[in-house]
Design a protein around this motif. Structure first.
Motif, mmCIF file in Angstrom:
data_model
loop_
_atom_site.group_PDB
_atom_site.id
_atom_site.type_symbol
_atom_site.label_atom_id
_atom_site.label_comp_id
_atom_site.label_asym_id
_atom_site.label_seq_id
_atom_site.Cartn_x
_atom_site.Cartn_y
_atom_site.Cartn_z
ATOM 1 N N GLY A 5 0.785 -1.231 0.000
ATOM 2 C CA GLY A 5 0.000 0.000 0.000
ATOM 3 C C GLY A 5 0.812 1.273 0.000
ATOM 4 O O GLY A 5 0.331 2.322 0.432
ATOM 5 N N LYS A 6 2.028 1.198 -0.524
ATOM 6 C CA LYS A 6 2.928 2.356 -0.521
ATOM 7 C C LYS A 6 2.369 3.518 -1.330
ATOM 8 O O LYS A 6 2.389 4.668 -0.866
ATOM 9 N N SER A 7 1.866 3.251 -2.533
ATOM 10 C CA SER A 7 1.383 4.334 -3.395
ATOM 11 C C SER A 7 0.144 5.004 -2.811
ATOM 12 O O SER A 7 0.015 6.225 -2.852
ATOM 13 N N THR A 8 -0.776 4.214 -2.261
ATOM 14 C CA THR A 8 -1.955 4.784 -1.612
ATOM 15 C C THR A 8 -1.535 5.656 -0.440
ATOM 16 O O THR A 8 -2.091 6.747 -0.220
ATOM 17 N N THR A 9 -0.540 5.203 0.304
ATOM 18 C CA THR A 9 -0.029 5.987 1.431
ATOM 19 C C THR A 9 0.603 7.284 0.945
ATOM 20 O O THR A 9 0.351 8.357 1.506
ATOM 21 N N ALA A 10 1.429 7.218 -0.101
ATOM 22 C CA ALA A 10 2.079 8.414 -0.632
ATOM 23 C C ALA A 10 1.052 9.428 -1.106
ATOM 24 O O ALA A 10 1.168 10.638 -0.841
ATOM 25 N N CYS A 11 0.035 8.952 -1.806
ATOM 26 C CA CYS A 11 -1.027 9.815 -2.322
ATOM 27 C C CYS A 11 -1.722 10.561 -1.183
ATOM 28 O O CYS A 11 -1.885 11.790 -1.214
ATOM 29 N N ASN A 12 -2.120 9.830 -0.153
ATOM 30 C CA ASN A 12 -2.868 10.452 0.944
ATOM 31 C C ASN A 12 -1.991 11.277 1.873
ATOM 32 O O ASN A 12 -2.456 12.269 2.453
ATOM 33 N N LEU A 13 -0.711 10.904 2.015
ATOM 34 C CA LEU A 13 0.205 11.753 2.781
ATOM 35 C C LEU A 13 0.403 13.094 2.082
ATOM 36 O O LEU A 13 0.458 14.146 2.731
ATOM 37 N N ALA A 14 0.507 13.057 0.750
ATOM 38 C CA ALA A 14 0.657 14.307 -0.007
ATOM 39 C C ALA A 14 -0.565 15.198 0.192
ATOM 40 O O ALA A 14 -0.445 16.418 0.395
ATOM 41 N N LEU A 15 -1.755 14.598 0.153
ATOM 42 C CA LEU A 15 -2.975 15.367 0.384
ATOM 43 C C LEU A 15 -3.036 15.866 1.823
ATOM 44 O O LEU A 15 -3.538 16.963 2.091
ATOM 45 N N GLY A 16 -2.528 15.063 2.761
ATOM 46 C CA GLY A 16 -2.466 15.498 4.151
ATOM 47 C C GLY A 16 -1.551 16.696 4.337
ATOM 48 O O GLY A 16 -1.863 17.622 5.097
ATOM 49 N N LEU A 17 -0.442 16.712 3.629
ATOM 50 C CA LEU A 17 0.470 17.862 3.687
ATOM 51 C C LEU A 17 -0.186 19.094 3.077
ATOM 52 O O LEU A 17 -0.053 20.204 3.589
ATOM 53 N N ALA A 18 -0.906 18.880 1.966
ATOM 54 C CA ALA A 18 -1.604 20.006 1.339
ATOM 55 C C ALA A 18 -2.683 20.564 2.255
ATOM 56 O O ALA A 18 -2.958 21.774 2.249
ATOM 57 N N ALA A 19 -3.314 19.682 3.065
ATOM 58 C CA ALA A 19 -4.351 20.135 4.003
ATOM 59 C C ALA A 19 -3.786 21.052 5.081
ATOM 60 O O ALA A 19 -4.535 21.785 5.733
ATOM 61 N N LEU A 20 -2.464 21.023 5.257
ATOM 62 C CA LEU A 20 -1.807 21.920 6.210
ATOM 63 C C LEU A 20 -1.571 23.305 5.612
ATOM 64 O O LEU A 20 -1.016 24.187 6.270
ATOM 65 N N LEU A 37 -12.323 4.060 -2.661
ATOM 66 C CA LEU A 37 -12.069 5.431 -3.097
ATOM 67 C C LEU A 37 -10.774 5.530 -3.895
ATOM 68 O O LEU A 37 -10.686 6.292 -4.866
ATOM 69 N N SER A 38 -9.757 4.763 -3.514
ATOM 70 C CA SER A 38 -8.494 4.764 -4.255
ATOM 71 C C SER A 38 -8.705 4.233 -5.666
ATOM 72 O O SER A 38 -8.208 4.814 -6.651
ATOM 73 N N ASP A 39 -9.438 3.149 -5.805
ATOM 74 C CA ASP A 39 -9.701 2.579 -7.123
ATOM 75 C C ASP A 39 -10.510 3.526 -7.997
ATOM 76 O O ASP A 39 -10.395 3.512 -9.233
ATOM 77 N N ALA A 40 -11.335 4.359 -7.367
ATOM 78 C CA ALA A 40 -12.179 5.294 -8.108
ATOM 79 C C ALA A 40 -11.471 6.602 -8.431
ATOM 80 O O ALA A 40 -12.057 7.491 -9.062
ATOM 81 N N GLY A 41 -10.204 6.742 -8.011
ATOM 82 C CA GLY A 41 -9.485 7.986 -8.254
ATOM 83 C C GLY A 41 -9.964 9.127 -7.377
ATOM 84 O O GLY A 41 -9.836 10.301 -7.739
#
Length: 374
Positions: free
Chosen positions: A127-142, A328-332
């Motif tokens: 699940g590395k890519s899913t984690t990277a995607c959501n961590l990036a969005l988490g950083l943007a939320a800051l 949600l990940s599969d749906a983009g």
């Protein structure tokens, strides 16, 4: 018009490599030229490690010469220093064991990018890519300006995870404009090739592609560039360590012993090249049955936390094995973007906050290490 090897060699023969005017083809430095079915041209140029910086201009000139040919859809040119240019292979046992220096890509900081972090794993399927995607969005939320580079050449996932379709625009001087989704700038080899195309590339081609996506993309001003690394500890990881001063790495693992063995290798590799470990994420930690509410530890539990304590690196948190995240990940439609106040988004945003606290308060402005492969 179909591009041929002869067309490429003719274009490369116009590129000089030294003051005497020796052309690239006649110099003996040029590798085999490979052209795939999509019209992408790949080749490498042999250099001595000491001249890698000077030969970077030759590489760029060669790439430009080939890019201008009719029918060429992309060029991946790299410098390689498996042995000093022009020397014969060494066959003695002593020579075979001698350390060899890798060619040094340009290791300056990426203009406008304050911090580059790698999200990595020792093995695939965690699940590395899913984690990277959501961590990036988490950083943007800051409130940060964030980009995502999908460096997994063989299995790019970001186009799917972000639901991005189409191809990036080519700007002046062969610079690509990154795609955008959910306020992030995103670049992936998946935007440049067909979804089902097999990337049958050797190490130098992979290294060249990663370097180009780092250096030849209009990232603009970013607080953080999140790099989704391919699994393992090979060429791609070494290229990232050489090509830019990484501020740190996040290691993703499931709790099971088999995954933790590979996670240890990932931690060891980044430490060896002097890249700080920002933390370990335990993914797929717990499964809660949506019908009965019972918790099950399908892959075990707490293994990554214990490993982080044993290795003396931060533990960032646990992400459950959950249908919502997967669907949600599969749906983009990544969970941090579509359900920002939900429990799963909160987990990712808390981890992002810990990462940013380290980046903004830590010592991250260090030169890129010079990698020597033993």
């Amino acid at each position: 018009m179909a591009i041929t090897r002869e067309h490429v060699l003719q274009a490369l023969s116009t590129v000089t490599v030294d003051a005497s005017g020796t052309d690239l083809v006649a110099s003996g430095r040029l590798s085999d030229v490979h052209i795939d079915d999509a019209g992408r041209v790949m080749f490498s140029i042999a250099v001595d490690p000491s001249e890698a910086q000077a030969m970077e201009q030759v590489r760029q000139t060669a790439a430009t010469a080939v890019q201008g040919l009719p029918g060429v859809k992309g060029v991946f040119a790299s410098l390689t220093a498996d042995r000093p240019a022009g020397s014969a292979p060494q066959s003695s046992p002593a020579a075979a064991q001698r350390p060899r220096a890798a060619a040094q890509p340009k290791n300056q900081r990426i203009p406008g990018v304050k911090h580059v972090i790698a999200v990595a794993s020792g093995k695939g399927g965690v699940g590395k890519s899913t984690t990277a995607c959501n961590l990036a969005l988490g950083l943007a939320a800051l409130g940060l300006k964030v980009g995502v580079l999908d460096a997994d050449i063989y299995g790019p996932s970001m186009p799917k995870l972000f639901g991005i379709h189409g191809k990036p625009k080519l700007l002046e001087n062969r610079i690509l404009e990154p795609m955008e989704a959910y306020g992030l700038k995103v670049m992936s080899i998946g935007f440049l090739v067909e979804e089902e195309a097999a990337m049958i590339w050797r190490g130098p081609m992979v290294m060249s592609a990663i370097t180009q996506m780092l250096r030849e993309v209009a990232w603009g001003d970013l607080d953080v560039l999140v790099v989704d690394m391919p699994p393992g500890t090979g060429d791609a990881q070494l290229t990232m360590a050489q090509a830019t001063p990484l501020a740190g790495a996040v290691i993703v693992s499931t709790p099971q012993d088999l995954a933790l063995i590979d996670a240890r290798r990932g931690v060891s590799m980044f430490k060896r090249v002097e890249i700080p470990i920002l933390g370990i994420v335990e993914n797929m930690a717990t499964f809660v049955c949506p019908h009965c509410g019972q918790s099950s530890h399908i892959f075990g539990h707490g293994g990554a936390r214990s490993e982080a304590e044993r290795l003396g690196v931060p533990f960032l948190g646990e992400v459950p094995l959950n249908m919502t995240i997967r669907e949600l990940s599969d749906a983009g439609r990544p969970v941090v973007a579509t359900d920002p106040k939900g429990p799963h988004a909160t987990i990712y945003k808390d981890m992002a906050q810990r990462i940013w606290t380290t980046l903004s308060g830590g010592e991250t402005a260090r030169p890129a290490p010079r990698i020597v492969i033993e």
